[in-house]
Design a protein around this motif. Structure first.
Motif, short mmCIF file in Angstrom:
data_model
loop_
_atom_site.label_atom_id
_atom_site.label_comp_id
_atom_site.label_asym_id
_atom_site.label_seq_id
_atom_site.Cartn_x
_atom_site.Cartn_y
_atom_site.Cartn_z
N ILE A 16 0.83 -1.22 0.00
CA ILE A 16 0.00 0.00 0.00
C ILE A 16 0.87 1.26 0.00
O ILE A 16 0.65 2.19 -0.77
CB ILE A 16 -0.94 0.00 1.23
CG1 ILE A 16 -1.97 -1.12 1.10
CG2 ILE A 16 -1.63 1.35 1.37
CD1 ILE A 16 -2.82 -1.31 2.33
N SER A 17 1.89 1.28 0.88
CA SER A 17 2.71 2.50 1.01
C SER A 17 3.59 2.75 -0.20
O SER A 17 3.88 3.90 -0.54
CB SER A 17 3.57 2.41 2.28
OG SER A 17 4.46 1.32 2.18
N GLN A 18 4.02 1.67 -0.88
CA GLN A 18 4.93 1.85 -2.01
C GLN A 18 4.21 2.04 -3.34
O GLN A 18 4.84 2.35 -4.34
CB GLN A 18 5.87 0.64 -2.10
CG GLN A 18 6.86 0.56 -0.94
CD GLN A 18 7.64 -0.73 -0.92
OE1 GLN A 18 7.45 -1.61 -1.75
NE2 GLN A 18 8.56 -0.85 0.03
N ASN A 19 2.91 1.83 -3.36
CA ASN A 19 2.17 1.94 -4.61
C ASN A 19 1.00 2.91 -4.53
O ASN A 19 0.04 2.81 -5.31
CB ASN A 19 1.65 0.55 -5.04
CG ASN A 19 2.77 -0.40 -5.39
OD1 ASN A 19 3.32 -0.35 -6.49
ND2 ASN A 19 3.13 -1.25 -4.44
N SER A 20 1.07 3.85 -3.59
CA SER A 20 0.01 4.86 -3.49
C SER A 20 0.57 6.07 -2.76
O SER A 20 1.73 6.10 -2.35
CB SER A 20 -1.19 4.29 -2.72
OG SER A 20 -0.87 4.14 -1.36
N ARG A 21 -0.29 7.08 -2.59
CA ARG A 21 0.12 8.28 -1.85
C ARG A 21 0.03 8.07 -0.35
O ARG A 21 0.40 8.94 0.43
CB ARG A 21 -0.79 9.45 -2.25
CG ARG A 21 -0.67 9.84 -3.72
CD ARG A 21 -1.69 10.91 -4.06
NE ARG A 21 -1.51 12.09 -3.24
CZ ARG A 21 -2.38 13.12 -3.22
NH1 ARG A 21 -3.47 13.07 -3.97
NH2 ARG A 21 -2.16 14.17 -2.45
N ILE A 22 -0.49 6.93 0.06
CA ILE A 22 -0.66 6.65 1.50
C ILE A 22 0.70 6.46 2.15
O ILE A 22 1.52 5.68 1.68
CB ILE A 22 -1.51 5.37 1.71
CG1 ILE A 22 -2.83 5.46 0.94
CG2 ILE A 22 -1.76 5.14 3.19
CD1 ILE A 22 -3.74 6.55 1.37
N LYS A 23 0.94 7.19 3.25
CA LYS A 23 2.20 7.07 3.99
C LYS A 23 2.24 5.74 4.74
O LYS A 23 1.21 5.11 4.99
CB LYS A 23 2.36 8.23 4.98
CG LYS A 23 2.33 9.61 4.32
CD LYS A 23 3.56 9.86 3.49
CE LYS A 23 3.56 11.29 2.95
NZ LYS A 23 4.69 11.55 2.04
N ILE A 24 3.47 5.38 5.17
CA ILE A 24 3.68 4.09 5.83
C ILE A 24 2.90 4.00 7.14
O ILE A 24 2.32 2.95 7.45
CB ILE A 24 5.19 3.84 6.07
CG1 ILE A 24 5.42 2.47 6.70
CG2 ILE A 24 5.80 4.93 6.94
CD1 ILE A 24 5.21 1.33 5.76
N ASP A 25 2.83 5.11 7.92
CA ASP A 25 2.11 5.03 9.19
C ASP A 25 0.61 4.83 8.98
O ASP A 25 -0.06 4.10 9.73
CB ASP A 25 2.38 6.28 10.05
CG ASP A 25 2.03 7.56 9.32
OD1 ASP A 25 1.93 7.53 8.08
OD2 ASP A 25 1.87 8.59 10.00
N SER A 26 0.08 5.45 7.90
CA SER A 26 -1.34 5.26 7.59
C SER A 26 -1.59 3.83 7.10
O SER A 26 -2.61 3.21 7.45
CB SER A 26 -1.79 6.26 6.52
OG SER A 26 -1.60 7.58 6.97
N SER A 27 -0.67 3.30 6.30
CA SER A 27 -0.80 1.91 5.82
C SER A 27 -0.80 0.94 6.99
O SER A 27 -1.59 -0.01 7.02
CB SER A 27 0.36 1.57 4.88
OG SER A 27 0.45 2.49 3.84
N ILE A 28 0.07 1.21 7.96
CA ILE A 28 0.13 0.35 9.15
C ILE A 28 -1.21 0.38 9.89
O ILE A 28 -1.74 -0.65 10.30
CB ILE A 28 1.28 0.82 10.09
CG1 ILE A 28 2.62 0.47 9.47
CG2 ILE A 28 1.15 0.18 11.47
CD1 ILE A 28 3.80 1.06 10.20
N GLY A 29 -1.76 1.60 10.04
CA GLY A 29 -3.04 1.74 10.74
C GLY A 29 -4.17 1.00 10.05
O GLY A 29 -4.99 0.34 10.70
#
Length: 286
Positions: free
Chosen positions: A82-95
């Motif tokens: 999710i974090s590497q293929n979208s604008r979503i940051k890693i902390d948001s992906s984790i959440g």
């Protein structure tokens, strides 16, 4: 002396001690890389995300280890994807992944009607560790330590500077996934000792304590492993003597060691920094 006598007598206590020491060591080793790479939230997320795997394992009547590892690896890959293929940051992906997996795990465990097991999963009970769990932990520990030894240089370079690692031709994304797999294995191996809720304390706190004491990664890993092992031994002792839950006691011991380093470490400790500041102030005033 009574504790040593009991330790020599009871097999369950011997298994608890061996398992806890191995968990303390491997958590310190992998935790050092997690702290350096600023991935503390990832450890917390994976520890919670494995819950559906544990529930499914109970339903299928197999060891929880297998289901937890599969779901843990899938969750860590999902977070990275999710974090590497979208604008979503890693902390948001984790959440996103963490909350969805944890919620699914709670529902599955409720459906399986295993409330007692849920408490054990959440907070751990190392005094009830079975021989198969101990041997699985030993195997996981061997795999983790051997992998770190074989890929130490790659892990070292990529942990300090991913751009430089890529310039050297290292496959940084592959190294990232390798750490995720190792983190999942260590997290699942730690569940019996400290449970889902407190496993992050074993991953992060001993490594952070070592980080306050040295700038060398090799020494940091060694110190983190020693702190993890000491915390496990001390935690098991107080847990057995005073009939307390093992996970919270071990977590409190790791925190106590961290606070001692936070105050008294030679270079970073508050006490010595304050002392040096006062000495400098008195010299300046004179």
């Amino acid at each position: 002396m009574e504790f040593i006598s009991d330790l020599m007598t009871y097999e369950f206590l011997q298994r608890a001690m061996i398992t806890s020491i191995i968990v303390g060591i491997i958590c310190g080793v992998i935790g050092s890389f997690i702290v350096l790479r600023g991935m503390a939230l990832m450890g917390d997320a994976i520890s919670h995300a494995v819950l559906p795997g544990i529930a499914i394992s109970y339903m299928l009547g197999i060891n929880y280890f297998y289901g937890a590892v599969v779901i843990g690896v899938l969750s860590s890959l999902g977070i990275s994807l999710i974090s590497q293929n979208s604008r979503i940051k890693i902390d948001s992906s984790i959440g996103i992944v963490f909350s969805a997996a944890f919620a699914l795990g709670i529902i599955l465990i409720t459906m399986a009607q295993s409330a007692t097991d849920l408490t054990k999963i959440l907070f751990g009970n190392v005094l009830a560790v079975r021989p198969t769990d101990m041997w699985l932990t030993l195997v996981v520990g061997g795999i983790v330590i051997l992998t770190v030894i074989l890929f130490y240089k790659e892990l070292l370079v990529s942990s300090f500077d991913e751009t430089m690692a890529a310039a050297y031709g290292l496959k940084t994304r592959l190294i990232h996934y390798l750490i995720m797999v190792l983190l999942t294995l260590v997290t699942v191996a730690s569940l019996q000792t400290v449970g889902v809720i407190l496993v992050v304390s074993m991953l992060i706190t001993p490594a952070s304590t070592a980080y306050l004491l040295t700038n060398r990664l090799s020494l940091m890993i060694l110190l983190a492993a020693v702190f993890g092992a000491i915390s496990s031994i001390t935690g098991i002792y107080f847990s057995f003597i005073y009939n307390l839950p093992s996970g919270p006691v071990i977590a409190l011991v790791t925190t106590t060691i961290f606070l001692l380093a936070f105050v008294f470490s030679p270079k970073q400790g508050l006490f010595w920094r304050k002392l040096r500041a006062n000495k400098h102030k008195s010299i300046t005033n004179s």
